[in-house]
Design a protein around this motif. Sequence first.
Motif, short mmCIF file in Angstrom:
data_model
loop_
_atom_site.label_atom_id
_atom_site.label_comp_id
_atom_site.label_asym_id
_atom_site.label_seq_id
_atom_site.Cartn_x
_atom_site.Cartn_y
_atom_site.Cartn_z
N UNK A 24 0.77 -1.20 0.06
CA UNK A 24 0.15 0.07 0.17
C UNK A 24 0.70 1.21 -0.02
N UNK A 25 1.88 1.38 0.80
CA UNK A 25 2.77 2.44 0.72
C UNK A 25 3.60 2.70 -0.65
N UNK A 26 3.81 1.50 -1.17
CA UNK A 26 4.45 1.62 -2.59
C UNK A 26 3.35 2.38 -3.51
N UNK A 27 2.26 1.80 -3.42
CA UNK A 27 1.00 2.37 -4.35
C UNK A 27 1.00 3.92 -4.27
N UNK A 28 1.12 4.22 -2.83
CA UNK A 28 1.03 5.67 -2.37
C UNK A 28 1.91 6.40 -2.97
N UNK A 29 3.20 5.99 -2.96
CA UNK A 29 4.15 6.65 -3.90
C UNK A 29 3.79 6.95 -5.43
N UNK A 32 -2.03 9.24 -5.57
CA UNK A 32 -2.81 10.00 -4.47
C UNK A 32 -3.80 9.13 -3.96
N UNK A 33 -3.73 7.88 -3.08
CA UNK A 33 -4.64 6.98 -2.52
C UNK A 33 -5.06 7.19 -1.01
N UNK A 34 -6.15 6.72 -0.86
CA UNK A 34 -6.71 6.91 0.63
C UNK A 34 -6.72 5.22 0.98
N UNK A 35 -6.04 4.87 1.85
CA UNK A 35 -5.69 3.43 2.28
C UNK A 35 -6.80 3.04 3.50
N UNK A 36 -7.52 1.98 3.18
CA UNK A 36 -8.33 1.46 4.16
C UNK A 36 -7.79 -0.10 4.23
N UNK A 158 7.34 -2.89 -8.41
CA UNK A 158 6.84 -3.03 -9.76
C UNK A 158 5.23 -3.44 -9.64
N UNK A 159 4.92 -4.21 -8.81
CA UNK A 159 3.42 -4.49 -8.60
C UNK A 159 2.66 -3.42 -8.31
N UNK A 160 3.20 -2.63 -7.39
CA UNK A 160 2.46 -1.42 -6.98
C UNK A 160 2.34 -0.49 -7.95
N UNK A 161 3.61 -0.06 -8.90
CA UNK A 161 3.22 0.54 -10.20
C UNK A 161 2.19 0.17 -11.03
#
Length: 196
Positions: A24-29, A32-36, A158-161
Amino acid sequence: MKLVVVSAGLSVPSSTRLLGDRLAAAVGREAAVEVEVVELRDLAVEIAHNFTNGFPGRKLAAAIDAVTSADGLIVVTPVFSASYSGLFKSFFDVIEKDALAGLPVLIAATGGTARHSLVLEHALRPLFAYLRAVVVPTGVYAASEDWGAEGLDGRIERAAGELAGLMAGRPARKRAEPEVVPFAEQLAALSSPSGV
């Protein structure tokens, strides 16, 4: 955008939850995401009751709503008996079959040994294909020896990107389209003297 992490880890602390948090942190980089985070361990009793009475409890209903209204999903399970955990499968069994159609999903798993890494391709990917979700190409498996070792961070990034790209609606890379020649033109070319 709303990103939901579903963690089926049972212990506290949990390597399964840790992997979900890192993804989730990698996707946030990347976006712009709100994580639950949905911790399935806390929903086990309500999931079982849903099977016997057909109605989700308050916490389970909120978790289902979070998952089905997400713009992207990260799902992480520990490996039990060479597959996803029963709790993980039970949660997705109580969600309506078409509720995840078209939803971008990143699949991940944790296990004690690298020998279980194929769980991503033989259990998780088919499950989410059946649910008609859009699974990113790179799944992330973390064995005990992967934590702190070279390679895990690269797979996570890679997966987060890939997930961030799908959530943002960026089109996949296009391949060059082959030239399409109408059949009548192909036939004319074959029947002309120079087409032989």
